[in-house]
Design a protein around this motif. Structure first.
Motif, short mmCIF file in Angstrom:
data_model
loop_
_atom_site.label_atom_id
_atom_site.label_comp_id
_atom_site.label_asym_id
_atom_site.label_seq_id
_atom_site.Cartn_x
_atom_site.Cartn_y
_atom_site.Cartn_z
N PRO A 215 0.84 -1.19 0.00
CA PRO A 215 0.00 0.00 0.00
C PRO A 215 0.88 1.25 0.00
N GLN A 216 0.24 2.40 -0.17
CA GLN A 216 0.95 3.67 -0.06
C GLN A 216 1.26 3.97 1.40
N MET A 217 2.50 4.29 1.69
CA MET A 217 2.91 4.64 3.04
C MET A 217 2.63 6.12 3.33
N LEU A 218 2.12 6.39 4.53
CA LEU A 218 1.91 7.76 5.01
C LEU A 218 2.62 7.92 6.35
N ASP A 219 2.90 9.17 6.73
CA ASP A 219 3.49 9.39 8.04
C ASP A 219 2.39 9.49 9.09
N GLU A 220 2.78 9.76 10.33
CA GLU A 220 1.80 9.76 11.42
C GLU A 220 0.75 10.85 11.29
N ASP A 221 1.04 11.88 10.44
CA ASP A 221 0.05 12.93 10.18
C ASP A 221 -0.71 12.68 8.88
N LYS A 222 -0.54 11.50 8.34
CA LYS A 222 -1.20 11.07 7.10
C LYS A 222 -0.74 11.86 5.88
N HIS B 37 3.12 4.74 8.90
CA HIS B 37 4.39 4.20 9.39
C HIS B 37 5.09 5.22 10.27
N PHE B 38 5.25 4.89 11.54
CA PHE B 38 6.06 5.70 12.46
C PHE B 38 7.50 5.24 12.29
N LYS B 39 8.25 5.90 11.46
CA LYS B 39 9.49 5.35 10.94
C LYS B 39 10.58 5.19 11.99
N SER B 40 11.21 3.99 11.98
CA SER B 40 12.43 3.69 12.72
C SER B 40 12.34 3.95 14.22
N VAL B 41 11.21 3.55 14.82
CA VAL B 41 11.06 3.79 16.26
C VAL B 41 11.98 2.92 17.10
N SER C 2 7.52 8.33 0.92
CA SER C 2 7.99 7.53 -0.21
C SER C 2 7.90 6.04 0.09
N THR C 3 7.33 5.29 -0.85
CA THR C 3 7.06 3.86 -0.65
C THR C 3 7.88 2.98 -1.57
N ILE C 4 8.43 3.56 -2.64
CA ILE C 4 9.18 2.77 -3.62
C ILE C 4 10.64 3.20 -3.61
N ASP C 5 11.46 2.38 -4.26
CA ASP C 5 12.87 2.77 -4.44
C ASP C 5 13.44 2.00 -5.62
N HIS C 6 14.65 2.39 -5.99
CA HIS C 6 15.35 1.77 -7.12
C HIS C 6 16.37 0.77 -6.59
N PHE C 7 16.60 -0.28 -7.35
CA PHE C 7 17.57 -1.29 -6.93
C PHE C 7 18.90 -0.63 -6.60
N SER C 8 19.51 -1.09 -5.54
CA SER C 8 20.85 -0.63 -5.23
C SER C 8 21.80 -1.05 -6.35
N SER C 9 22.64 -0.13 -6.79
CA SER C 9 23.58 -0.39 -7.89
C SER C 9 24.70 0.64 -7.81
#
Length: 313
Positions: free
Chosen positions: A125-132, A231-235, A136-143
């Motif tokens: 799903p689409q990720m939102l922060d605690e304030d909705k 997502h409450f990131k990296s708690v 960012s939910t996607i990324d590019h392959f590490s290279s």
């Protein structure tokens, strides 16, 4: 009724978040008889684990089990403990404990999408922060190109190959990989590629899984923006261990690079990082331990995984 979806949640010294996460699954879903939740405690401190254990017993959530690992083996290995305890299911939902469900019946919505999309191996799903707000939910392959030229430049010069990570997609879209905070996997594809690479203690697990899905199963990662989560990131990561986390990032990155791109790419990146951090630590001495790690090769033997002790209740 057989289990269709196994939700696997790893706890590490954040029991209150885990309890809220589990509650949000059952509060937002119907037909929970076909959903199981497996909570893996990754060798948390005694007080945190006992709180988690007692509250889960009080809540008495259906089809929910708690597994205690006596050693913190990392993100991927912790999830694999959950996989090994899971029922014979159609889908795995790997969900960070610092998340909350937003979309009603989110897991069933994702299942319907995956059932109807034969080339999908994993979605999110689409990720939102605690304030909705958008996150960012996607990324590019590490290279090599991503590490040296950086994501922003690649997205500008080749937007077709490198779609913007800051874009709010308006329809399901195939991407390189989705963030590990919520990954909904086809269980057969996940099992066929061998699951998480447990050599990785932290970081680059998603890129590794996405690359193996594509290489071995010809399956793609999709973002499914109609569903959303918080997502409450990296708690569970303390700022006080910032330099240790940077060390772990580089260890995982170099391992990932050698695994997928070979020895020459690994050596090129290692020397690039040596030069970069050698210059950096002249003006920022706190980076000297990282530079020293790179001079020594930054092998898996230096990972935080090797420093974990066994904990008893």
């Amino acid at each position: 009724m057989s289990i269709a979806i196994s939700c696997i949640i790893v706890n590490y010294n954040t029991a209150k978040f885990t309890l809220d996460c589990v509650a949000s699954i059952f509060e937002t879903h119907q037909n929970t008889e076909a959903i199981e939740v497996i909570v893996v405690d990754n060798a948390s401190e005694k007080e945190d684990y006992l709180l988690l254990e007692s509250e889960l017993q009080k809540k008495n959530f259906p089809n929910t089990k708690l597994i205690r690992s006596k050693q913190n083996f990392g993100f991927g290995a912790g999830n694999m403990i959950g996989v090994n305890a899971a029922s014979n299911c159609e889908y795995y939902a790997f969900i960070n404990n610092d998340t909350l469900q937003l979309t009603n019946n989110c897991l069933w919505v994702l299942k319907d999408f995956m059932d109807a999309t034969p080339d999908s191996g994993v979605c999110s799903p689409q990720m939102l922060d605690e304030d909705k707000n958008f996150r960012s939910t996607i990324d590019h392959f590490s290279s090599l190109s991503r590490e040296i030229l950086k994501r922003g430049f690649l997205e500008k010069v080749n937007p077709k190959k490198y779609p913007s990570r800051k874009k709010f997609f308006d329809k399901p879209t195939a991407v390189n990989y989705v963030q590990g905070s919520f990954m909904f996997f086809n269980a057969e594809d996940f099992n066929k590629i061998g699951g998480f690479d447990t050599n990785l203690f932290l970081y680059y697990e998603e890129s590794d899984l996405g690359l193996r899905l594509l290489k071995e199963r010809k399956k793609y990662a999709y973002i499914f923006p109609e569903a959303q989560y918080i997502h409450f990131k990296s708690v569970s990561i303390k700022k006080s261990v910032n330099i240790l986390i940077k060390r772990e990032l580089k260890i995982s990155l170099l391992y990932h690079t050698r695994k997928h791109y070979g020895f020459l790419a690994h050596q090129f990146l290692l020397n690039f990082l040596r030069i970069r951090y050698g210059l950096t630590c002249i003006v920022k001495p706190k980076y000297f331990p990282l530079f020293r790690l790179l001079l020594g090769g930054a092998s898996l033997s230096k990972s935080l995984k090797q420093k974990q002790s066994i904990k008893e209740i």
